[in-house]
Write a protein that holds these residues in place. Structure first.
Motif, PDB file in Angstrom:
ATOM      1  N   UNK A  94     -11.426  -4.061  -4.496  1.00  0.00           N
ATOM      2  CA  UNK A  94     -11.510  -5.147  -3.519  1.00  0.00           C
ATOM      3  C   UNK A  94     -10.177  -5.861  -3.308  1.00  0.00           C
ATOM      4  N   UNK A  95      -9.145  -5.424  -4.005  1.00  0.00           N
ATOM      5  CA  UNK A  95      -7.845  -6.098  -3.908  1.00  0.00           C
ATOM      6  C   UNK A  95      -7.188  -5.844  -2.554  1.00  0.00           C
ATOM      7  N   UNK A  96      -6.608  -6.893  -1.966  1.00  0.00           N
ATOM      8  CA  UNK A  96      -5.874  -6.772  -0.707  1.00  0.00           C
ATOM      9  C   UNK A  96      -4.508  -6.157  -0.967  1.00  0.00           C
ATOM     10  N   UNK A  97      -3.947  -5.527   0.066  1.00  0.00           N
ATOM     11  CA  UNK A  97      -2.675  -4.832  -0.100  1.00  0.00           C
ATOM     12  C   UNK A  97      -1.548  -5.802  -0.490  1.00  0.00           C
ATOM     13  N   UNK A  98      -1.577  -7.024   0.040  1.00  0.00           N
ATOM     14  CA  UNK A  98      -0.524  -7.987  -0.296  1.00  0.00           C
ATOM     15  C   UNK A  98      -0.572  -8.323  -1.782  1.00  0.00           C
ATOM     16  N   UNK A  99      -1.799  -8.484  -2.323  1.00  0.00           N
ATOM     17  CA  UNK A  99      -1.947  -8.792  -3.750  1.00  0.00           C
ATOM     18  C   UNK A  99      -1.583  -7.577  -4.599  1.00  0.00           C
ATOM     19  N   UNK A 110       1.261  -7.268  -7.631  1.00  0.00           N
ATOM     20  CA  UNK A 110       0.915  -6.768  -8.964  1.00  0.00           C
ATOM     21  C   UNK A 110       1.804  -5.578  -9.347  1.00  0.00           C
ATOM     22  N   UNK A 111       2.140  -4.761  -8.355  1.00  0.00           N
ATOM     23  CA  UNK A 111       2.934  -3.559  -8.621  1.00  0.00           C
ATOM     24  C   UNK A 111       4.433  -3.804  -8.547  1.00  0.00           C
ATOM     25  N   UNK A 112       4.836  -5.011  -8.177  1.00  0.00           N
ATOM     26  CA  UNK A 112       6.251  -5.363  -8.138  1.00  0.00           C
ATOM     27  C   UNK A 112       7.018  -4.748  -6.989  1.00  0.00           C
ATOM     28  N   UNK A 113       6.314  -4.477  -5.874  1.00  0.00           N
ATOM     29  CA  UNK A 113       6.968  -3.920  -4.684  1.00  0.00           C
ATOM     30  C   UNK A 113       6.543  -4.749  -3.482  1.00  0.00           C
ATOM     31  N   UNK A 114       6.966  -4.331  -2.284  1.00  0.00           N
ATOM     32  CA  UNK A 114       6.572  -5.064  -1.081  1.00  0.00           C
ATOM     33  C   UNK A 114       5.374  -4.387  -0.424  1.00  0.00           C
ATOM     34  N   UNK A 115       4.723  -5.132   0.460  1.00  0.00           N
ATOM     35  CA  UNK A 115       3.585  -4.579   1.196  1.00  0.00           C
ATOM     36  C   UNK A 115       4.033  -3.408   2.074  1.00  0.00           C
ATOM     37  N   UNK A 116       5.215  -3.538   2.692  1.00  0.00           N
ATOM     38  CA  UNK A 116       5.713  -2.450   3.540  1.00  0.00           C
ATOM     39  C   UNK A 116       5.981  -1.190   2.714  1.00  0.00           C
ATOM     40  N   UNK A 117       6.473  -1.343   1.478  1.00  0.00           N
ATOM     41  CA  UNK A 117       6.691  -0.189   0.606  1.00  0.00           C
ATOM     42  C   UNK A 117       5.377   0.552   0.346  1.00  0.00           C
ATOM     43  N   UNK A 118       4.299  -0.205   0.106  1.00  0.00           N
ATOM     44  CA  UNK A 118       2.998   0.428  -0.132  1.00  0.00           C
ATOM     45  C   UNK A 118       2.512   1.162   1.114  1.00  0.00           C
ATOM     46  N   UNK A 119       2.620   0.498   2.276  1.00  0.00           N
ATOM     47  CA  UNK A 119       2.178   1.157   3.511  1.00  0.00           C
ATOM     48  C   UNK A 119       2.935   2.464   3.737  1.00  0.00           C
ATOM     49  N   UNK A 120       4.223   2.454   3.429  1.00  0.00           N
ATOM     50  CA  UNK A 120       5.055   3.635   3.686  1.00  0.00           C
ATOM     51  C   UNK A 120       4.610   4.835   2.866  1.00  0.00           C
ATOM     52  N   UNK A 121       3.896   4.608   1.760  1.00  0.00           N
ATOM     53  CA  UNK A 121       3.407   5.739   0.972  1.00  0.00           C
ATOM     54  C   UNK A 121       2.306   6.503   1.716  1.00  0.00           C
ATOM     55  N   UNK A 122       1.769   5.899   2.794  1.00  0.00           N
ATOM     56  CA  UNK A 122       0.695   6.520   3.568  1.00  0.00           C
ATOM     57  C   UNK A 122       1.198   7.163   4.861  1.00  0.00           C
ATOM     58  N   UNK A 123       2.522   7.200   5.047  1.00  0.00           N
ATOM     59  CA  UNK A 123       3.080   7.834   6.242  1.00  0.00           C
ATOM     60  C   UNK A 123       2.642   9.295   6.319  1.00  0.00           C
ATOM     61  N   UNK A 124       2.230   9.692   7.535  1.00  0.00           N
ATOM     62  CA  UNK A 124       1.749  11.052   7.720  1.00  0.00           C
ATOM     63  C   UNK A 124       0.272  11.192   7.435  1.00  0.00           C
TER      64      UNK A 124
END
Length: 341
Positions: A20-25, A29-43
């Motif tokens: 249930x955790x939001x991407x910003x949270x 927690x992971x010590x990165x930015x929200x944009x960094x997480x989104x970029x892992x889903x490219x493609x």
């Protein structure tokens, strides 16, 4: 430096444990930015956008009825409507519809993505440090074909490129305010003809916003509690008074103008849950709330300023008003009644 694949694996594991955790949270927690997480889903579920985001925003009205979302750490501001009257003066922009009302600062719009979260489509924009500045979500009444055409128009040629986010430098330590000419600052406050002059005063006297409010002339600022803030919201809801709620990210100020009706507390969040407008305010992170009274050529303008523990602005609240028209007496009455009590 963590690889995209390694980050993707860490995020997948995090989602398994925290569904249930939001991407910003999750990013924090992971010590990165929200944009960094989104970029892992490219493609996969994410497509990178490129080009002049000012031109892209001029195309957003073709999407029809959408939901605009702007947030900072302590407030989420969601407003449904149509993007209208989109204009730019260099890197500053405006969206001036009756529902979607934005002030845009395009120097903070560095990354753009088209995102499909289990069929929920959106356009999401981020600052150079990977912080979200603004998001636009399709609704059941949006034009999906127009969305698809817009995405194709601004689709980046390279969808495999790893983004590089650059953190902003930390704020410098505060300097002593003993040399502030308080009397001159207060005289300047009393001489204001427009609330927008306040920004110039803060720059002139080298004050941040909360410091300036603390130094206001007697009777022109006072502190209230979170319970009093909630009482103001409850009273304007009961009396059906239209108000203005401003929330900002580094690249966008989003404004709701209208009534608030359904007020709900859920854990640390204080919420407005209306059909066209949702607000989620993290009340446990509010460090101070100030009533401000600023003179203008149209009379006193009464506002509420909310700050967090670092002195960052969370939100601003006013009675509905337009330049050239005096503030609603009914709004002044609510604020005065609650502060007196």
């Amino acid at each position: 430096m963590i690889t995209t694949q390694a980050l993707k694996e860490r995020w997948d594991a995090f989602k398994e444990e925290n569904p249930k955790s939001r991407i910003r949270d999750a990013a924090k927690q992971l010590g990165v930015s929200e944009a960094d997480l989104l970029a892992t889903q490219l493609g996969e579920t994410v497509q990178r956008l490129e080009g002049d985001f000012r031109e892209l925003l001029k195309d957003v009205p073709t999407l029809g009825y959408v939901m605009a979302l702007t947030r900072n750490d302590n407030i989420v501001h969601e407003r449904k409507g149509v993007y209208e009257k989109v204009s730019f003066n260099d890197h500053t922009g405006l969206v001036l519809g009756p529902d979607i009302d934005l002030r845009l600062f395009m120097s903070h719009w560095h990354f753009g993505f088209a995102v499909d979260e289990n069929g929920r489509k959106s356009l999401q924009f981020f600052d150079q440090d990977g912080t979200a500045v603004h998001k636009i979500y399709l609704t059941d009444n949006s034009d999906v074909a127009a969305y698809d055409a817009l995405v194709q128009k601004y689709l980046a040629a390279d969808q495999t490129e790893t983004i590089v986010t650059v953190p902003y430098p930390e704020k410098e330590a505060e300097t002593s305010k003993e040399d502030v000419d308080v009397q001159a600052f207060q005289e300047s406050w009393l001489a204001m003809q427009d609330t927008h002059e306040f920004f110039g005063l803060l720059r002139k006297y080298k004050l941040d916003r909360e410091e300036g409010i603390r130094l206001a002339p007697e009777g022109h600022s006072e502190q209230i509690s979170v319970d009093q803030l909630k009482k103001i919201f409850e009273t304007v809801a009961e009396r059906e008074l239209p108000i203005m709620i401003f929330a900002s990210s580094p690249g966008c100020i989003q404004i709701h103008t209208g009534p608030v009706n359904k007020l709900v507390s859920m854990g640390p969040w204080y919420n407005v849950l209306d059909p066209e407008f949702n607000m989620h305010l993290r009340e446990d992170q509010i460090n101070s709330i100030w009533i401000t009274r600023k003179p203008t050529k149209d009379g006193i303008v009464t506002g509420l300023d909310l700050f967090d523990k670092e002195g960052n602005s969370i939100a601003l609240v006013f009675g509905k008003r337009k330049p050239g028209i005096p503030e609603m007496k009914e709004w002044q009455d609510v604020v005065n009644e609650v502060s007196a009590a």
